[in-house]
Design an enzyme around this catalytic site. Sequence first.
Site, short mmCIF file in Angstrom:
data_model
loop_
_atom_site.label_atom_id
_atom_site.label_comp_id
_atom_site.label_asym_id
_atom_site.label_seq_id
_atom_site.Cartn_x
_atom_site.Cartn_y
_atom_site.Cartn_z
N GLY A 148 60.09 -35.78 -42.36
CA GLY A 148 61.21 -35.72 -43.60
C GLY A 148 62.44 -34.75 -42.61
N PRO A 170 65.00 -31.61 -40.47
CG PRO A 170 66.40 -31.37 -39.32
CD PRO A 170 66.13 -32.37 -40.06
N GLY A 171 64.27 -28.64 -41.95
CA GLY A 171 64.57 -27.75 -43.23
C GLY A 171 63.93 -28.04 -44.37
CE LYS A 210 59.71 -31.28 -40.32
NZ LYS A 210 60.99 -31.31 -41.42
CD GLU A 222 71.89 -46.27 -52.27
OE1 GLU A 222 70.77 -46.73 -52.08
OE2 GLU A 222 72.51 -46.16 -51.42
CG HIS A 254 71.70 -51.88 -52.52
ND1 HIS A 254 71.73 -52.41 -51.45
CD2 HIS A 254 71.55 -50.09 -51.46
CE1 HIS A 254 72.14 -52.00 -49.70
NE2 HIS A 254 73.10 -50.83 -49.87
CG ASP A 263 73.44 -51.20 -47.02
OD1 ASP A 263 72.25 -51.10 -46.91
OD2 ASP A 263 74.85 -51.11 -48.07
P1 ADP Z 1 60.31 -27.82 -41.94
O1 ADP Z 1 59.63 -27.22 -41.70
O2 ADP Z 1 60.32 -28.96 -42.32
O3 ADP Z 1 61.60 -28.47 -40.51
P2 ADP Z 1 60.32 -25.60 -43.52
O4 ADP Z 1 58.91 -25.28 -43.39
O5 ADP Z 1 60.45 -25.00 -42.01
O6 ADP Z 1 61.04 -27.00 -42.52
O7 ADP Z 1 61.20 -24.66 -43.68
C1 ADP Z 1 62.45 -23.66 -43.95
C2 ADP Z 1 62.20 -22.66 -44.80
O8 ADP Z 1 63.00 -23.23 -45.75
C3 ADP Z 1 60.80 -22.02 -45.39
O9 ADP Z 1 60.57 -21.60 -45.07
C4 ADP Z 1 61.20 -22.04 -47.05
O10 ADP Z 1 61.75 -20.52 -47.18
C5 ADP Z 1 62.27 -22.75 -47.46
N1 ADP Z 1 61.92 -24.09 -48.11
C6 ADP Z 1 61.82 -25.67 -47.17
N2 ADP Z 1 61.57 -26.47 -48.31
C7 ADP Z 1 60.69 -25.83 -48.98
C8 ADP Z 1 60.67 -26.07 -51.05
N3 ADP Z 1 60.59 -26.93 -51.33
N4 ADP Z 1 60.36 -24.94 -51.46
C9 ADP Z 1 60.94 -23.84 -51.46
N5 ADP Z 1 61.39 -23.49 -50.23
C10 ADP Z 1 61.51 -24.79 -49.12
ZN ZN Z 2 73.23 -49.60 -48.86
MG MG Z 3 59.17 -27.25 -39.42
#
Ligand code: ADP
Ligand code: ZN
Ligand code: MG
Length: 635
Positions: free
Chosen positions: A226, A228-229, A232, A449, A452, A524
């Site tokens: 997924g 970043p952020g 995961k 979308e 599609h 596409d």
């Molecule tokens: P990734 O590893 O995908 O880059 P992280 O797991 O490190 O992302 O997420 C960073 C922070 O963002 C987490 O510590 C959390 O505080 C917040 N966060 C991200 N996604 C969620 C979610 N689905 N629900 C709650 N908090 C989230």
């Molecule tokens: Zn498209």
């Molecule tokens: Mg991470």
Amino acid sequence: MKMDLNFLNNKQENKKGKKKDAEPNFTGNIFGAVMIFMLITGLYLVISSSSKEIPEIPISDLAKSVSSGEVKSIAVEADKLNIAYKNGDVKKSKKEIESSLSQTLYNYGVKAEAVQAVEVKIKSDNGVLFWLGNILPFALPVIFVIFFFWYMSRQVKGSGMQAFTFGQSKARITDPNDQNSKVTFKDVAGNKEAKQELLEIVDFLKAPKKFLDIGARIPKGVILTGSPGTGKTLLARAVAGEAGVPFFHLSGSEFVEMFVGVGASRVRDLFKMAKKSAPAIIFVDEIDAIGRTRGGGFGGGNDEREQTLNQILVEMDGFEPNDKVIVMAATNRPDVLDPALIRPGRFDRKVILDLPDRADREEILKIHSLKKPLAEDINLKLIAERTPGFSGADLFSLMNESAILAARENRKKVFQFDLIRSIEKVMMGPERKSHLLTKKEKEITAYHEAGHALVASVLPYADPVHKVSIVARGRAGGYTMKLPLEERKLQSKKEFIDDIAMSLGGYVAEKMIFGDITTGPSSDLQVATNLARAMVTRWGMSDVIGPVALSSDGGKSQWNDPVEKEYSEDIAMKIDSEVSRIINDGLKSAEKVLTENKKALKAIADKLIEVETLEQEDYEKIIIANGILPKKLEV
Ligand code: ADP
Ligand code: ZN
Ligand code: MG
């Protein structure tokens, strides 16, 4: 073995910070070591020179003195002679170590009576002192060097280089009983499908016996992908938290050091540790740092990474079913991963985390506002509406920024306008990319979308729509997921033709509704063109060209050899015209579908603008309302 217990992240950071402050800097350390060295040598010199005050005489002089009866006594200690004269003088001398004193004196012509008149004390040669006296001058520098290295290594370790623990895993362990750092599924908002899939892993870790007894093969590896952020890392922790098992957390880049072989030995160490505390989860974050496709580069520059990766594969293959260790990994670049990693029996489960849609964003905001006092005017729903494209991490920092704003203005509560001001701040931040959609862009993406999806639903041979979303995933503005009704190996010409039309559906919809085209559909068009070209040149699906394979099946060559044309210019022109004919047919059929179902198109697009993501069920409700029957599995 060094294991930081990773209780509360920030707590630990504090600790680290303090430790750093207390440590003198590196030049200070060298200075200190040199001072100690000088002190020791000085001391040694003083001690050894103090014994030199007694004058030393040659043995011949001693012989003379004995003969003339001046000597009162001689103390013999190995080869050393301490001589006491009758007049009170004290002198030293030395004899050959092999011959006795009396023999030596006799050799110098001293008469036996004269010798007998002297009191001779033979000290048993004091082993320890004797050896120490002989060895110390040589040993001291060695001792010092050893001390110096020990001292330095301690300092170096403190500053994080860990020069002497290369081979050991640096995994941080989260203890399941540590309530402070425990994360569970309820701390992770949205991502329902991902959680659903991971629930199986949780069940297994909770009661492995149940599964093993029935002979079930439990997945060894799960890979989370997924942007970043998207949470995961968070979700991986939550799995451990739900299952109540130890969590070994390591980042891919931490395996790789300057020295070849270190990574592999760290992997071995990590797996050994995990097996000892099984059931457990090993989490390799950012696995693309080591798991990139191997053999791509020339020369040996990537040896270390390859060895590390190989070791991981070896360890995973070596798992016994009852090892009860599950390896989780995360990456935002699933496309670059080595195929060997995703092979069955390794990371064969793939869990995709999406950017949150509107409802999810609201939920994430709620989670992160739990510990923050909110004013009465807070409307998280509104904030969620205004932050399309924000990731979970963005929303977390949005919440945090607004708390900081409130604190700086000495308020006890966070107000709505704090949140609104923070949106911009987070957007401007270095992390934000430009995929925050404006209202107009959102509308265009929604129609694209919807185009599609609708073409796929109406054309008989296209696969049914599984999910439609305008939340950016990767580089695309949105996506429409279609899944074949049944698994199949062979695809027919009719299906390809409908697939091409479906790929062009977005383009057609944009043109139809807005009378203009954006750069959105470029990929596409590529998909459609590649498909059309392959139909003509590889699968013999063109009536004009006939059943000849004009290009081989091979993937991209590693060596980028120039594409070899295996056919004439004349055929090349025919191919091109066939490709454009197929594309044009696709365009026409997409146009037909969308003009005939304009109402449905608008309905889908409107709903998408509102909720951003449509699951199959909600999507089908809309098309049914517009008189289109969703596809059913044929028996
Ligand atoms: P990734 O590893 O995908 O880059 P992280 O797991 O490190 O992302 O997420 C960073 C922070 O963002 C987490 O510590 C959390 O505080 C917040 N966060 C991200 N996604 C969620 C979610 N689905 N629900 C709650 N908090 C989230
Ligand atoms: Zn498209
Ligand atoms: Mg991470």
